[in-house]
Design a protein around this motif. Structure first.
Motif, PDB file in Angstrom:
ATOM      1  N   ALA A   4      40.214  32.984  32.930  1.00 21.70           N
ATOM      2  CA  ALA A   4      41.306  33.277  33.847  1.00 21.70           C
ATOM      3  C   ALA A   4      41.741  34.738  33.787  1.00 21.70           C
ATOM      4  O   ALA A   4      42.404  35.222  34.710  1.00 21.70           O
ATOM      5  CB  ALA A   4      42.498  32.370  33.550  1.00 21.70           C
ATOM      6  N   VAL A   5      41.386  35.447  32.715  1.00 20.08           N
ATOM      7  CA  VAL A   5      41.801  36.848  32.609  1.00 20.08           C
ATOM      8  C   VAL A   5      40.817  37.795  33.291  1.00 20.08           C
ATOM      9  O   VAL A   5      41.060  39.004  33.345  1.00 20.08           O
ATOM     10  CB  VAL A   5      41.987  37.272  31.128  1.00 20.08           C
ATOM     11  CG1 VAL A   5      43.024  36.402  30.455  1.00 20.08           C
ATOM     12  CG2 VAL A   5      40.665  37.249  30.370  1.00 20.08           C
ATOM     13  N   LEU A   6      39.710  37.279  33.783  1.00 17.91           N
ATOM     14  CA  LEU A   6      38.737  38.143  34.453  1.00 17.91           C
ATOM     15  C   LEU A   6      39.277  38.610  35.797  1.00 17.91           C
ATOM     16  O   LEU A   6      40.000  37.884  36.472  1.00 17.91           O
ATOM     17  CB  LEU A   6      37.411  37.403  34.652  1.00 17.91           C
ATOM     18  CG  LEU A   6      36.709  36.907  33.386  1.00 17.91           C
ATOM     19  CD1 LEU A   6      35.413  36.192  33.752  1.00 17.91           C
ATOM     20  CD2 LEU A   6      36.438  38.066  32.434  1.00 17.91           C
ATOM     21  N   PRO A   7      38.921  39.839  36.208  1.00 23.09           N
ATOM     22  CA  PRO A   7      39.409  40.328  37.509  1.00 23.09           C
ATOM     23  C   PRO A   7      38.738  39.605  38.664  1.00 23.09           C
ATOM     24  O   PRO A   7      37.634  39.077  38.526  1.00 23.09           O
ATOM     25  CB  PRO A   7      39.025  41.816  37.480  1.00 23.09           C
ATOM     26  CG  PRO A   7      37.825  41.871  36.580  1.00 23.09           C
ATOM     27  CD  PRO A   7      38.066  40.829  35.524  1.00 23.09           C
ATOM     28  N   GLU A   8      39.401  39.595  39.805  1.00 25.36           N
ATOM     29  CA  GLU A   8      38.816  38.949  40.976  1.00 25.36           C
ATOM     30  C   GLU A   8      37.561  39.678  41.423  1.00 25.36           C
ATOM     31  O   GLU A   8      36.602  39.061  41.881  1.00 25.36           O
ATOM     32  CB  GLU A   8      39.837  38.924  42.123  1.00 25.36           C
ATOM     33  CG  GLU A   8      41.024  38.007  41.864  1.00 25.36           C
ATOM     34  CD  GLU A   8      41.950  37.944  43.062  1.00 25.36           C
ATOM     35  OE1 GLU A   8      41.605  38.497  44.137  1.00 25.36           O
ATOM     36  OE2 GLU A   8      43.035  37.328  42.952  1.00 25.36           O
ATOM     37  N   LYS A   9      37.572  41.001  41.287  1.00 22.44           N
ATOM     38  CA  LYS A   9      36.404  41.830  41.612  1.00 22.44           C
ATOM     39  C   LYS A   9      36.123  42.747  40.435  1.00 22.44           C
ATOM     40  O   LYS A   9      37.035  43.157  39.721  1.00 22.44           O
ATOM     41  CB  LYS A   9      36.663  42.649  42.876  1.00 22.44           C
ATOM     42  CG  LYS A   9      36.899  41.810  44.124  1.00 22.44           C
ATOM     43  CD  LYS A   9      37.143  42.696  45.345  1.00 22.44           C
ATOM     44  CE  LYS A   9      37.352  41.857  46.599  1.00 22.44           C
ATOM     45  NZ  LYS A   9      37.607  42.713  47.789  1.00 22.44           N
ATOM     46  N   ASN A  10      34.850  43.092  40.242  1.00 25.43           N
ATOM     47  CA  ASN A  10      34.481  43.945  39.115  1.00 25.43           C
ATOM     48  C   ASN A  10      35.193  45.287  39.129  1.00 25.43           C
ATOM     49  O   ASN A  10      35.425  45.891  38.073  1.00 25.43           O
ATOM     50  CB  ASN A  10      32.968  44.171  39.094  1.00 25.43           C
ATOM     51  CG  ASN A  10      32.214  42.973  38.543  1.00 25.43           C
ATOM     52  OD1 ASN A  10      32.794  42.103  37.902  1.00 25.43           O
ATOM     53  ND2 ASN A  10      30.917  42.921  38.811  1.00 25.43           N
ATOM     54  N   ALA A  11      35.556  45.763  40.310  1.00 26.09           N
ATOM     55  CA  ALA A  11      36.254  47.044  40.410  1.00 26.09           C
ATOM     56  C   ALA A  11      37.572  47.024  39.640  1.00 26.09           C
ATOM     57  O   ALA A  11      38.087  48.076  39.248  1.00 26.09           O
ATOM     58  CB  ALA A  11      36.493  47.403  41.873  1.00 26.09           C
ATOM     59  N   TYR A  15      44.977  46.274  35.691  1.00 27.94           N
ATOM     60  CA  TYR A  15      44.264  45.101  35.205  1.00 27.94           C
ATOM     61  C   TYR A  15      44.372  44.978  33.684  1.00 27.94           C
ATOM     62  O   TYR A  15      44.673  43.899  33.155  1.00 27.94           O
ATOM     63  CB  TYR A  15      42.784  45.144  35.609  1.00 27.94           C
ATOM     64  CG  TYR A  15      41.968  44.118  34.853  1.00 27.94           C
ATOM     65  CD1 TYR A  15      42.100  42.759  35.141  1.00 27.94           C
ATOM     66  CD2 TYR A  15      41.113  44.493  33.820  1.00 27.94           C
ATOM     67  CE1 TYR A  15      41.385  41.804  34.431  1.00 27.94           C
ATOM     68  CE2 TYR A  15      40.401  43.550  33.100  1.00 27.94           C
ATOM     69  CZ  TYR A  15      40.540  42.204  33.407  1.00 27.94           C
ATOM     70  OH  TYR A  15      39.851  41.264  32.683  1.00 27.94           O
ATOM     71  N   TRP A  16      44.140  46.074  32.986  1.00 29.17           N
ATOM     72  CA  TRP A  16      44.137  46.015  31.525  1.00 29.17           C
ATOM     73  C   TRP A  16      45.534  45.781  30.969  1.00 29.17           C
ATOM     74  O   TRP A  16      45.690  45.058  29.976  1.00 29.17           O
ATOM     75  CB  TRP A  16      43.512  47.286  30.947  1.00 29.17           C
ATOM     76  CG  TRP A  16      42.053  47.361  31.244  1.00 29.17           C
ATOM     77  CD1 TRP A  16      41.417  48.201  32.116  1.00 29.17           C
ATOM     78  CD2 TRP A  16      41.040  46.509  30.699  1.00 29.17           C
ATOM     79  NE1 TRP A  16      40.076  47.934  32.147  1.00 29.17           N
ATOM     80  CE2 TRP A  16      39.817  46.899  31.286  1.00 29.17           C
ATOM     81  CE3 TRP A  16      41.048  45.452  29.787  1.00 29.17           C
ATOM     82  CZ2 TRP A  16      38.607  46.274  30.970  1.00 29.17           C
ATOM     83  CZ3 TRP A  16      39.851  44.824  29.478  1.00 29.17           C
ATOM     84  CH2 TRP A  16      38.649  45.236  30.064  1.00 29.17           C
TER      85      TRP A  16
END
Length: 212
Positions: free
Chosen positions: A11-18, A25-26
């Motif tokens: 769940a902590v992964l971003p929606e997009k790699n960018a 994000y961090w």
């Protein structure tokens, strides 16, 4: 003291790699996971033989984009005590200062790798394990990266070049193959060597820049 656990929450992964290339994000991720660790690519156990070939135990080491990795702490316990850890997230720096207070000779500083508040020519070894890769995350063509991304990465590499002492080394551990990555590293002031790490699975690459 309770030991931090490895981050496994998808769940902590971003929606997009960018998203990996943004401070927002961090900040959110480290706030959500205050008691975790996460190591990109390799741990110190994997890297110990290689790093031992390229740095002395008394070297002044700059850990670029340290995050909450175990790398600095494990290196410290193995005798590399002069480590300056920098990250642009004040959240994670506060967490790591608290977590590693039993290792008093290394420091934790809020600092953007693209604008290092360090004197020129003072660092023996700069280590990067995933930070430049995060800056390179964008929704574009890896064969034709955007001018904005290239300029962003160039600022970081130029800063590392500036703070390195003569004969100092910039060591970058990444999954990025040379035909994608080397172009970002070319500088007149240093030589570049590339080593490959493979434990029977995925290939990782280690770029070693040695300043003249």
């Amino acid at each position: 003291m309770e030991q931090p656990t490895a981050s496994t929450d998808l769940a902590v992964l971003p929606e997009k790699n960018a998203g990996y290339g943004t401070l927002e994000y961090w900040q959110q991720r480290y706030t959500q996971e205050p008691d975790t660790v996460f190591d990109w690519f390799k741990t110190y156990a994997d890297l110990k033989p290689l790093l031992g070939q390229h740095m002395r135990k008394d070297a002044l080491i700059l850990m670029l984009g340290c995050g909450n990795s175990t790398l600095s702490g494990d290196m410290y316990d193995d005798g590399y005590e002069s480590i300056v850890n920098v990250d642009y997230s004040d959240v994670v720096i506060a967490q790591m200062r608290q977590r590693c207070q039993h290792q008093p000779h290394m420091t934790w500083e809020v600092m953007d790798v693209r604008a290092l508040a360090l004197a020129s020519g003072t660092v023996d070894v700069a280590l990067d394990k995933g930070t430049l890769d995060a800056l390179m995350c964008e929704q574009g063509d890896v064969w034709d990266p955007s001018p904005e991304m290239c300029a962003n990465v160039a600022r970081a590499v130029d800063e590392v070049e500036r703070v390195l002492a003569p004969a100092g080394k910039f060591i970058w551990i990444t999954f990025g193959q040379p035909h994608f990555r080397r172009r970002h590293l070319e500088r007149a002031s240093w030589s570049i060597a590339v080593e490959r790490l493979n434990d029977g699975g995925f290939d990782y690459f280690v770029y070693i820049m040695t300043k003249h």
